[in-house]
Design a protein around this motif. Sequence first.
Motif, PDB file in Angstrom:
ATOM      1  N   LYS A   1      -8.772  16.334  -5.100  1.00 17.77           N
ATOM      2  CA  LYS A   1      -8.512  16.583  -6.527  1.00 17.77           C
ATOM      3  C   LYS A   1      -7.270  17.452  -6.698  1.00 17.77           C
ATOM      4  N   GLU A   2      -7.140  18.440  -5.852  1.00 14.77           N
ATOM      5  CA  GLU A   2      -5.953  19.293  -5.867  1.00 14.77           C
ATOM      6  C   GLU A   2      -4.705  18.479  -5.534  1.00 14.77           C
ATOM      7  N   TYR A   3      -4.837  17.600  -4.547  1.00 16.64           N
ATOM      8  CA  TYR A   3      -3.746  16.705  -4.158  1.00 16.64           C
ATOM      9  C   TYR A   3      -3.318  15.816  -5.325  1.00 16.64           C
ATOM     10  N   MET A   4      -4.285  15.303  -6.066  1.00 18.89           N
ATOM     11  CA  MET A   4      -3.976  14.436  -7.206  1.00 18.89           C
ATOM     12  C   MET A   4      -3.123  15.168  -8.246  1.00 18.89           C
ATOM     13  N   LYS A   5      -3.402  16.443  -8.461  1.00 18.18           N
ATOM     14  CA  LYS A   5      -2.601  17.227  -9.406  1.00 18.18           C
ATOM     15  C   LYS A   5      -1.181  17.400  -8.900  1.00 18.18           C
ATOM     16  N   LYS A   6      -1.035  17.651  -7.605  1.00 17.14           N
ATOM     17  CA  LYS A   6       0.297  17.774  -7.012  1.00 17.14           C
ATOM     18  C   LYS A   6       1.058  16.455  -7.115  1.00 17.14           C
ATOM     19  N   LEU A   7       0.347  15.363  -6.898  1.00 12.47           N
ATOM     20  CA  LEU A   7       0.962  14.041  -6.985  1.00 12.47           C
ATOM     21  C   LEU A   7       1.466  13.773  -8.392  1.00 12.47           C
ATOM     22  N   GLU A   8       0.684  14.170  -9.376  1.00 13.20           N
ATOM     23  CA  GLU A   8       1.079  13.980 -10.771  1.00 13.20           C
ATOM     24  C   GLU A   8       2.313  14.809 -11.112  1.00 13.20           C
ATOM     25  N   GLU A   9       2.406  16.010 -10.555  1.00 14.84           N
ATOM     26  CA  GLU A   9       3.577  16.851 -10.795  1.00 14.84           C
ATOM     27  C   GLU A   9       4.841  16.232 -10.218  1.00 14.84           C
TER      28      GLU A   9
ATOM     29  N   THR B   1       0.849  -1.185   0.000  1.00 19.38           N
ATOM     30  CA  THR B   1       0.000   0.000   0.000  1.00 19.38           C
ATOM     31  C   THR B   1       0.885   1.235   0.000  1.00 19.38           C
ATOM     32  N   PRO B   2       0.920   1.977  -1.092  1.00 24.99           N
ATOM     33  CA  PRO B   2       1.839   3.113  -1.160  1.00 24.99           C
ATOM     34  C   PRO B   2       1.452   4.277  -0.272  1.00 24.99           C
ATOM     35  N   ALA B   3       0.143   4.456  -0.023  1.00 26.17           N
ATOM     36  CA  ALA B   3      -0.292   5.633   0.727  1.00 26.17           C
ATOM     37  C   ALA B   3      -1.585   5.352   1.470  1.00 26.17           C
ATOM     38  N   LEU B   4      -1.778   6.086   2.575  1.00 25.90           N
ATOM     39  CA  LEU B   4      -3.046   6.093   3.295  1.00 25.90           C
ATOM     40  C   LEU B   4      -3.636   7.487   3.139  1.00 25.90           C
ATOM     41  N   ILE B   5      -4.832   7.551   2.599  1.00 30.61           N
ATOM     42  CA  ILE B   5      -5.489   8.824   2.321  1.00 30.61           C
ATOM     43  C   ILE B   5      -6.784   8.869   3.131  1.00 30.61           C
ATOM     44  N   VAL B   6      -6.968   9.969   3.869  1.00 28.44           N
ATOM     45  CA  VAL B   6      -7.966   9.988   4.934  1.00 28.44           C
ATOM     46  C   VAL B   6      -8.959  11.134   4.758  1.00 28.44           C
ATOM     47  N   PHE B   7     -10.231  10.807   4.972  1.00 27.28           N
ATOM     48  CA  PHE B   7     -11.326  11.788   4.954  1.00 27.28           C
ATOM     49  C   PHE B   7     -12.144  11.619   6.224  1.00 27.28           C
TER      50      PHE B   7
ATOM     51  N   SER C   1     -17.657  17.535   0.801  1.00 25.34           N
ATOM     52  CA  SER C   1     -17.532  17.922  -0.604  1.00 25.34           C
ATOM     53  C   SER C   1     -16.241  18.702  -0.839  1.00 25.34           C
ATOM     54  N   GLU C   2     -15.873  19.565   0.098  1.00 26.87           N
ATOM     55  CA  GLU C   2     -14.639  20.330  -0.026  1.00 26.87           C
ATOM     56  C   GLU C   2     -13.424  19.432   0.213  1.00 26.87           C
ATOM     57  N   GLN C   3     -13.575  18.436   1.075  1.00 27.19           N
ATOM     58  CA  GLN C   3     -12.486  17.467   1.259  1.00 27.19           C
ATOM     59  C   GLN C   3     -12.197  16.734  -0.058  1.00 27.19           C
ATOM     60  N   LEU C   4     -13.244  16.439  -0.809  1.00 25.68           N
ATOM     61  CA  LEU C   4     -13.044  15.834  -2.136  1.00 25.68           C
ATOM     62  C   LEU C   4     -12.346  16.801  -3.084  1.00 25.68           C
ATOM     63  N   ASN C   5     -12.696  18.079  -3.024  1.00 24.57           N
ATOM     64  CA  ASN C   5     -12.018  19.074  -3.869  1.00 24.57           C
ATOM     65  C   ASN C   5     -10.547  19.178  -3.510  1.00 24.57           C
ATOM     66  N   MET C   6     -10.241  19.098  -2.220  1.00 24.33           N
ATOM     67  CA  MET C   6      -8.851  19.105  -1.785  1.00 24.33           C
ATOM     68  C   MET C   6      -8.119  17.875  -2.308  1.00 24.33           C
TER      69      MET C   6
ATOM     70  N   ALA D   1      -1.705  16.584   8.152  1.00 26.20           N
ATOM     71  CA  ALA D   1      -2.829  17.372   7.653  1.00 26.20           C
ATOM     72  C   ALA D   1      -2.467  17.950   6.294  1.00 26.20           C
ATOM     73  N   TYR D   2      -3.449  18.018   5.409  1.00 23.46           N
ATOM     74  CA  TYR D   2      -3.215  18.593   4.082  1.00 23.46           C
ATOM     75  C   TYR D   2      -3.071  20.108   4.168  1.00 23.46           C
ATOM     76  N   LEU D   3      -3.829  20.720   5.069  1.00 20.29           N
ATOM     77  CA  LEU D   3      -3.792  22.174   5.208  1.00 20.29           C
ATOM     78  C   LEU D   3      -2.849  22.593   6.330  1.00 20.29           C
ATOM     79  N   GLY D   4      -2.228  23.754   6.150  1.00 19.15           N
ATOM     80  CA  GLY D   4      -1.418  24.332   7.210  1.00 19.15           C
ATOM     81  C   GLY D   4      -0.147  23.580   7.519  1.00 19.15           C
ATOM     82  N   THR D   5       0.267  22.709   6.619  1.00 17.46           N
ATOM     83  CA  THR D   5       1.467  21.898   6.827  1.00 17.46           C
ATOM     84  C   THR D   5       2.371  22.029   5.610  1.00 17.46           C
TER      85      THR D   5
END
Length: 307
Positions: free
Chosen positions: A141-149, A31-37, A134-139, A96-100
Amino acid sequence: MGMIPSFARLCVLILLPHVLQAQARSSNRTTPALIVFGDSVVDPGNNNAIVTTVKCNFPPYGKDFINHKATGRFSNGKIPSDMIASRLGIKQLVPAYLGTELDAEDLLTGVSFASGGSGYDPLTSELVQAIPMSEQLNMFKEYMKKLEEIAGERRARDIISRSLYLVITGTDDLANTYFTTPFRRVEYDLPSYIKFVVATATSFVQELYNLGARRMSVSGISPIGCLPSQRTLAGGIERECADLYNQAAVIYNSELSKELQRLNHTLPGSRIVFIDMYTSLLDLMQRPEAYGFKEIARGCCGTGIFE
């Protein structure tokens, strides 16, 4: 923590078998990553970065954490997502995704979008200014773009598909939004509200699948009638567990479990596991001594009867 029992550790004992069950479908079990909501159970500090009434970045939170620091985790120490990531050999802490300040390794191995006070019902988050699901899902999506970069399109897609997704929320919808405030009771009777929240939860899981998630562990809710706040508000002079609230939790869990089973049969390649948080935690509240607990009716902080 010495001999002091940890509620978070108990949660991990409940969660881990279900998490491993979700992990087991793939022939490649790494398992490469644990992603949490979710909500406060798995919020490692996202609420530090937003304006909300739900905060815990102050003592006594964190008193058993690294350097005794209050990080925004709603716990004396680590939270379940940290412990699960450690047990799976991914990393010691899920940030945390935010503030880190997240480096490449943080992103490659997973983050948490969870926000204390959140729920599937959008009103739940709105009442306390938490981050809605819903905003956690938007975050995400943003994370996925960063991961691709960082990793490139092909590897990023592989990480997303093989990662484990932990979703823990729903308690605040019933305990706070429905039973404690009047707003939803004007629109819904209890069975209708449960159906509404379960439908919203199902939509969330479906959307997560559409974004590439395949292995998901989705939690039911605990015996909400035994929470300190609900004992105080609805448990009478003796602050007993509120039976109606617990019955609502049982119905909600049953309906959510059925919907997740349906998704398992209709979403190709999915492995979605329902986590029963109710049974073990009710047993703890009925037989605390068997688990090393003495106090099961009061919260750790503030007055202990609402917090």
